[in-house]
Design a protein around this motif. Structure first.
Motif, PDB file in Angstrom:
ATOM      1  N   LEU A  27     -14.600  46.258  27.995  1.00  0.00           N
ATOM      2  CA  LEU A  27     -14.562  45.396  26.817  1.00  0.00           C
ATOM      3  C   LEU A  27     -15.552  44.251  27.020  1.00  0.00           C
ATOM      4  N   ILE A  28     -15.997  43.650  25.913  1.00  0.00           N
ATOM      5  CA  ILE A  28     -16.754  42.401  26.009  1.00  0.00           C
ATOM      6  C   ILE A  28     -15.876  41.316  25.387  1.00  0.00           C
ATOM      7  N   VAL A  41     -12.638  44.715  15.880  1.00  0.00           N
ATOM      8  CA  VAL A  41     -14.088  44.862  15.821  1.00  0.00           C
ATOM      9  C   VAL A  41     -14.537  44.489  14.410  1.00  0.00           C
ATOM     10  N   THR A 101     -13.042  42.602  23.543  1.00  0.00           N
ATOM     11  CA  THR A 101     -13.328  43.362  22.313  1.00  0.00           C
ATOM     12  C   THR A 101     -14.064  44.663  22.632  1.00  0.00           C
ATOM     13  N   HIS A 102     -13.785  45.715  21.863  1.00  0.00           N
ATOM     14  CA  HIS A 102     -14.471  46.995  22.046  1.00  0.00           C
ATOM     15  C   HIS A 102     -15.996  46.818  21.964  1.00  0.00           C
ATOM     16  N   ASP A 103     -16.698  47.455  22.886  1.00  0.00           N
ATOM     17  CA  ASP A 103     -18.162  47.446  22.888  1.00  0.00           C
ATOM     18  C   ASP A 103     -18.625  48.742  22.221  1.00  0.00           C
ATOM     19  N   LYS A 118     -19.804  46.434  11.939  1.00  0.00           N
ATOM     20  CA  LYS A 118     -20.081  47.157  13.187  1.00  0.00           C
ATOM     21  C   LYS A 118     -19.290  48.462  13.246  1.00  0.00           C
ATOM     22  N   ASP A 159     -21.362  49.676  20.738  1.00  0.00           N
ATOM     23  CA  ASP A 159     -22.702  50.183  21.082  1.00  0.00           C
ATOM     24  C   ASP A 159     -22.654  51.009  22.365  1.00  0.00           C
ATOM     25  N   ARG A 160     -21.985  50.446  23.339  1.00  0.00           N
ATOM     26  CA  ARG A 160     -21.873  51.130  24.626  1.00  0.00           C
ATOM     27  C   ARG A 160     -21.057  52.422  24.480  1.00  0.00           C
TER      28      ARG A 160
END
Ligand SMILES: *Cc1c(COP(=O)(O)O)cnc(C)c1O
Length: 370
Positions: free
Chosen positions: A138-139, A172, A142-144, A176, A146-147
């Motif tokens: 997570l960042i 999110v 929060t869900h990443d 996005k 893009d990754r």
């Protein structure tokens, strides 16, 4: 006696969900008159009084099997959500639907992409089906996305997005997520777990149901366990393409959802007033906790659910232990991937105030938060 039978090899990789001690055992052990349990994510306001009343009238039918296709509820939900009946699947909690999706769609060796810190049942069930969980950090809780997209390989079969995410409460951003759904190849299932859908009040929260029309690989999971307060009855539902629902019907137990749960869900759905009141009270509680915690110098993940992950600046285990002495049970972040945090359920104003008061008390004795 030495047991000679061996379970499937993969089960060496699986541990049973840690259910822990019962609240009553803890209470007796600690010699406490009562415990306020803010460690489970349940609706602290219970369920609609109309549900309770209705269930007493259902008791005459207990000798019959439940409707294996939950027709009445399905019709009701289809109308409520403006989808077709064959796009719905009713499960013994949304937990069951997670398991059935993997049972029906995951081949051995297939990959399932998910956040590193999220609802633990995804990973467990992927493993049991001989699949490979691919964990994406997570960042800031929060869900990443893009990754997660970048992790797609030719073996990817399924992607889980938990929105709001348990245990961090974050969502999110809608643009996005919309972009993400459009970019995932059509042969990969996107499982959008919206267990806390009703609590999400942010403008940035994506209303996902309309996207079912455009994306046949989208599955949305919801539940009656959270805002509707029916966790003890076990009932949830999924929205999906009729083909996916038909495949799930092949792998489910015939009578997977009990009769009382089906009856309760119908009445719960009719009592939207109760739901709105719970969401309103949750908003008030959230606001209070955010204000008070900020004043005290704590940080936390911005939540769109009925719980909050609070960074305590010291081991969550210690904070939990201290709070328990005051009769307050919260969840240590240690078991959730954030050792210096606690997860607390947003509760009644009285309990919220008490939580803040106890936290201040601990802080004073420890010489402040570090
Ligand atoms: C609680 C929860 C569920 C499961 O709810 P059921 O009681 O099985 O319907 C699913 N996903 C998340 C993220 C949850 O927090």
């Amino acid at each position: 006696m030495a047991v000679k039978v061996k379970s499937r090899e993969i089960l060496q990789m699986v541990t049973a969900y840690p259910l822990g001690k019962s609240v009553l055992d803890l209470q007796n052990e600690m010699g406490l008159p009562s415990i306020i349990n803010l460690s489970e994510i349940e609706n602290v306001f219970g369920c609609s009084a109309k549900v309770k009343n209705h269930l007493t009238h259902q008791l005459d039918h207990l000798f019959t099997y439940p409707d294996g296709s939950a027709r009445l509820l399905t019709t009701k939900l289809a109308e409520f959500l403006n989808v077709k009946s064959d796009q719905l699947f009713i499960g013994n909690g949304s937990d069951e639907i997670i398991r059935l999706l993997l049972r029906a769609f995951l081949n051995a060796g297939d990959e399932a992409v998910m956040a590193e810190i999220t609802f633990p049942r995804y990973k467990t069930n992927v493993t049991i089906e001989d699949g490979r969980p691919v964990l994406v950090p997570l960042i800031d809780g929060t869900h990443d996305l893009d990754r997660m997209l970048a992790c797609i390989t030719e073996n990817t079969k399924l992607i889980f997005v938990c929105n709001p995410n348990n245990p961090t409460g974050t969502i999110v951003e809608k643009n996005k997520l919309e972009d993400f759904i459009a970019k995932v190849p059509e042969h990969i299932l996107i499982v959008l777990d919206e267990a806390y859908y009703e609590y999400a009040t942010s403008e940035e929260y994506l209303q996902s149901v309309p996207f079912l029309k455009k994306y046949s690989n989208l599955v949305i999971l919801r539940t009656f366990s959270k805002v509707y307060g029916l966790a003890g009855l076990r009932i949830g539902y999924g929205l999906m393409d009729s083909y996916i629902a038909a495949e799930l019907n092949k792998v489910k137990e015939v009578f997977n959802v009990n009769q009382l749960a089906q009856a309760a869900a119908i009445v719960a759905l009719e009592d939207q007033e109760f739901r709105l009141e719970c969401v309103e009270r949750n908003e008030e509680g959230k606001h209070l906790l955010e204000t008070e915690l900020t004043k005290m110098g704590y940080s936390f993940f911005p939540t769109q659910a009925n719980f909050m992950m609070v960074h305590t600046g010291q081991p969550g285990d210690i904070v939990c232990r201290e709070l328990l002495k005051h009769g307050l049970l919260v969840k240590s972040g240690a078991a959730l991937g954030y050792p210096d945090a606690i997860r607390v359920t947003i509760s009644s104003m009285q309990d919220n105030h008490y939580f803040i008061k106890c936290l201040k008390n601990i802080e004073n004795r420890n010489g402040g938060v570090s």
